[in-house]
Scaffold this motif. Sequence first.
Motif, short mmCIF file in Angstrom:
data_model
loop_
_atom_site.label_atom_id
_atom_site.label_comp_id
_atom_site.label_asym_id
_atom_site.label_seq_id
_atom_site.Cartn_x
_atom_site.Cartn_y
_atom_site.Cartn_z
N ARG A 36 19.17 29.89 -17.47
CA ARG A 36 19.57 30.73 -16.34
C ARG A 36 18.75 30.43 -15.08
NH1 ARG A 36 23.19 34.49 -18.03
NH2 ARG A 36 23.29 34.89 -20.27
N ILE A 37 18.27 29.21 -14.96
CA ILE A 37 17.58 28.82 -13.73
C ILE A 37 18.54 28.93 -12.55
CG2 ILE A 37 16.47 26.92 -12.51
CD1 ILE A 37 15.42 25.93 -15.18
N GLU A 38 18.08 29.59 -11.50
CA GLU A 38 18.91 29.77 -10.32
C GLU A 38 18.04 29.71 -9.07
OE1 GLU A 38 21.91 33.13 -8.31
OE2 GLU A 38 21.14 33.40 -10.35
N ASP A 39 18.45 28.89 -8.10
CA ASP A 39 17.71 28.73 -6.86
C ASP A 39 16.25 28.35 -7.12
OD1 ASP A 39 19.98 29.42 -5.37
OD2 ASP A 39 19.50 31.56 -5.48
N GLY A 40 16.03 27.51 -8.14
CA GLY A 40 14.68 27.03 -8.43
C GLY A 40 13.79 28.04 -9.10
N LEU A 41 14.34 29.14 -9.62
CA LEU A 41 13.55 30.17 -10.29
C LEU A 41 13.95 30.28 -11.76
CD1 LEU A 41 13.59 32.96 -7.57
CD2 LEU A 41 11.70 31.43 -8.13
N ILE A 42 12.95 30.36 -12.64
CA ILE A 42 13.19 30.51 -14.07
C ILE A 42 12.93 31.97 -14.44
CG2 ILE A 42 12.59 29.71 -16.38
CD1 ILE A 42 11.22 27.28 -14.99
N PRO A 43 13.94 32.71 -14.92
CA PRO A 43 13.71 34.11 -15.27
C PRO A 43 12.99 34.25 -16.60
CG PRO A 43 15.99 33.52 -15.66
CD PRO A 43 15.35 32.32 -15.04
N ASN A 44 12.32 35.39 -16.75
CA ASN A 44 11.64 35.76 -17.99
C ASN A 44 12.58 36.65 -18.77
OD1 ASN A 44 9.69 36.36 -19.94
ND2 ASN A 44 8.83 38.02 -18.73
N LYS A 45 12.99 36.22 -19.96
CA LYS A 45 13.99 36.95 -20.75
C LYS A 45 13.32 38.02 -21.63
CE LYS A 45 16.18 34.58 -23.86
NZ LYS A 45 17.07 33.58 -24.49
N THR A 46 12.70 39.01 -20.97
CA THR A 46 12.09 40.13 -21.67
C THR A 46 12.38 41.40 -20.86
OG1 THR A 46 9.95 40.20 -20.54
CG2 THR A 46 10.18 38.61 -22.33
N LEU A 47 11.80 42.52 -21.30
CA LEU A 47 11.98 43.77 -20.57
C LEU A 47 11.22 43.77 -19.25
CD1 LEU A 47 11.66 46.37 -23.47
CD2 LEU A 47 13.75 45.61 -22.32
N PRO A 49 10.44 42.03 -15.83
CA PRO A 49 10.98 41.00 -14.93
C PRO A 49 9.89 40.12 -14.36
CG PRO A 49 11.01 43.15 -13.86
CD PRO A 49 10.63 43.40 -15.27
N LEU A 50 10.14 38.83 -14.37
CA LEU A 50 9.21 37.86 -13.82
C LEU A 50 10.00 36.60 -13.53
CD1 LEU A 50 6.14 37.13 -13.29
CD2 LEU A 50 6.16 36.13 -15.59
N TYR A 51 9.79 36.00 -12.36
CA TYR A 51 10.49 34.78 -11.99
C TYR A 51 9.47 33.68 -11.75
CZ TYR A 51 14.70 37.56 -11.61
OH TYR A 51 15.76 38.38 -11.90
N VAL A 52 9.67 32.55 -12.43
CA VAL A 52 8.74 31.43 -12.38
C VAL A 52 9.31 30.34 -11.48
CG1 VAL A 52 7.54 29.67 -13.73
CG2 VAL A 52 7.97 31.95 -14.72
N PRO A 53 8.66 30.02 -10.37
CA PRO A 53 9.16 28.93 -9.51
C PRO A 53 9.17 27.60 -10.26
CG PRO A 53 7.56 30.30 -8.33
CD PRO A 53 7.50 30.72 -9.77
N GLN A 54 10.29 26.92 -10.21
CA GLN A 54 10.47 25.67 -10.94
C GLN A 54 9.69 24.52 -10.31
OE1 GLN A 54 14.61 24.65 -11.29
NE2 GLN A 54 14.21 22.53 -11.88
N GLY A 55 9.38 24.63 -9.01
CA GLY A 55 8.69 23.55 -8.33
C GLY A 55 9.53 22.29 -8.29
N ASP A 56 8.87 21.15 -8.51
CA ASP A 56 9.60 19.88 -8.43
C ASP A 56 10.02 19.36 -9.81
OD1 ASP A 56 7.09 19.29 -9.38
OD2 ASP A 56 6.67 17.68 -7.95
N LEU A 57 9.97 20.22 -10.82
CA LEU A 57 10.36 19.80 -12.16
C LEU A 57 11.88 19.71 -12.26
CD1 LEU A 57 8.00 22.00 -14.37
CD2 LEU A 57 7.66 19.63 -13.64
N GLY A 58 12.35 18.68 -12.94
CA GLY A 58 13.77 18.52 -13.16
C GLY A 58 14.21 19.11 -14.49
N THR A 59 15.51 19.21 -14.68
CA THR A 59 16.06 19.72 -15.93
C THR A 59 17.13 18.78 -16.45
OG1 THR A 59 17.75 21.04 -14.81
CG2 THR A 59 15.64 22.12 -15.25
N GLU A 60 17.38 18.90 -17.76
CA GLU A 60 18.51 18.22 -18.40
C GLU A 60 19.21 19.26 -19.25
OE1 GLU A 60 17.30 14.79 -20.59
OE2 GLU A 60 16.51 13.74 -18.82
N SER A 61 20.53 19.31 -19.20
CA SER A 61 21.29 20.34 -19.91
C SER A 61 22.47 19.73 -20.65
CB SER A 61 21.81 21.40 -18.94
OG SER A 61 20.76 22.03 -18.25
#
Length: 224
Positions: A36-47, A49-61
């Motif tokens: 669920r990365i959106e706009d370069g932010l990785i959400p924390n899937k718990t009760l 809320p916390l958003y982790v900036p993705q920075g310059d890391l890439g993804t593969e899906s």
Amino acid sequence: MHKRLVATGWLIALMAAGVCAGDLPKGLMLNLDLRRIEDGLIPNKTLYPLYVPQGDLGTESDSRQTLLIFKEGQHLDIPHSSLLNPGGGEWIATIRVLARTDGIVMSQGNDAEGYVIYIKDGEIRVAIRSDQSTFTLKERPEYGITPCLNQWVTIEVRIKPEMAILLLNRAQVAFVSISEPPSGQNHLIRIGEHQTLPIALQHAAEATPTGFTGAIRSLKILRQ
């Protein structure tokens, strides 16, 4: 997006304000939701809320999973919250990783105490610094070394009040008695490359702050 981040920050501050270590909530504190990365932010899937900036890391899906890719020199910092400070009880960190090279996988700690998961000579190891002593978890060669390069491995570190345990792919492979678990404030979490050696590696011969290269599928932090 800015308003959402501000609201999240205030909520975390309110939850953590005035809470001593013994009163910190138990359960899953961090669970990166890579799908669920959106706009370069990785959400924390718990009760919490916390958003982790993705920075310059890439993804593969693909249809089943999303991977976070770490190239040479790259890292990911988890924004800190008091909820992510170990409180002296059982603390469990689990990361699923595909490493291409040796190096630091992840660390959590402050200037005095903490732990680090790293790969040296193709072997997964964990160093723990607490009560001015350093403890090491690693497999014994006579029982076999788990292959960890170029294949998926689930690394789980359980730090209890009197013992630390290393599990690889859900199998217990090492344990060590410790005087007391790391606790306190500002236990920061970083995956990959480090600017300086984490506290748990500062007395290790030939240790470097170089991070691994490869990918992670998940990271979870649990307080028991």
